[in-house]
Enzyme design. Structure first.
Site, PDB file in Angstrom:
ATOM      1  N   ASP A   8       0.799  -1.220   0.000  1.00 12.44           N
ATOM      2  CA  ASP A   8       0.000   0.000   0.000  1.00 12.44           C
ATOM      3  C   ASP A   8       0.833   1.273   0.000  1.00 12.44           C
ATOM      4  OD1 ASP A   8       0.999  -0.344   2.538  1.00 12.44           O
ATOM      5  OD2 ASP A   8      -0.840   0.244   3.575  1.00 12.44           O
ATOM      6  N   CYS A  13       6.333 -12.532  -3.690  1.00 15.72           N
ATOM      7  CA  CYS A  13       5.934 -11.968  -2.402  1.00 15.72           C
ATOM      8  C   CYS A  13       5.275 -13.102  -1.622  1.00 15.72           C
ATOM      9  CB  CYS A  13       5.027 -10.750  -2.581  1.00 15.72           C
ATOM     10  SG  CYS A  13       3.584 -11.016  -3.636  1.00 15.72           S
TER      11      CYS A  13
END
Length: 203
Positions: free
Chosen positions: A81, A108
């Protein structure tokens, strides 16, 4: 160039990432670049079979599973984010550096948001894809629920593609001239190292 979007019933574009191991969300983006979710020791034979030599991890450090292998681990922790242009430029350079030595895997935790963002920016910066084409592959390429890629979508919608591409080409660390890494580089150029200053004084 791939289609900007995948219409109902349309075959998967040939230029989209090729599935290798769906359970790991392992895909081949290019002959020397792969993407996946979080791997572990059980996945090592699969990665080695693909000839991968560098693993770039955007998640928390977990390199133990690579112990004893010939794979190089690179840790580039990212928060989905709050990814910045500086992060993207740094990661793209890490990918290119790894490709100098062989095939690279980026991952990830889920292989969606952070990995999807970096794969899309690789497509845009190095493969010459449009923002829309890269986003279509990211959202419709079989990497998981598009709702989990909202941070990546947000970045792709607002990024100044030309500025990132120019920064990567020029060697700049950021698209922002006032970024800390840019200011640090300017300071280092303006202030010689102590040994250099001593040599200058002696001369």
């Amino acid at each position: 160039m791939p289609a900007a979007t995948l219409a109902a019933g349309q075959a998967r574009p040939a230029d989209w990432a090729t599935p290798v191991d769906p359970a790991l969300r392992l895909y081949r983006i290019a002959p020397n670049l792969y993407r996946s979710a979080l791997p572990n020791g059980a996945d090592l034979p699969t990665l080695q079979a693909q000839g991968i030599s560098t693993v770039i991890n955007f998640y928390q450090r977990n390199d133990d599973w690579l112990s004893g292998s010939n794979l190089t681990a690179v840790h580039e922790p990212l928060h989905a984010d709050r990814v910045t242009d500086t992060d993207v430029i740094r990661v793209l350079r890490e990918i290119r550096a790894g490709q100098q030595h062989g095939k690279v895997l980026i991952h990830c935790k889920h292989g969606q948001n952070r990995t999807g963002l970096m794969a899309a920016m690789y497509r845009i910066v190095f493969d010459g894809w449009s923002r829309e084409q890269a986003m279509a592959e990211m959202l419709e390429g079989g990497f998981g629920d598009g709702e989990l890629m909202s941070d990546a979508v947000g970045y792709l919608n607002r990024v100044n593609v030309a500025a990132v591409r120019d920064a990567v080409a020029s060697g700049a660390c950021s698209t922002n001239a006032m970024a800390l890494c840019q200011l640090r580089a300017l300071w280092q150029r303006a202030d010689p190292l102590p040994d250099q200053r001593m040599a200058m004084d002696a001369g």
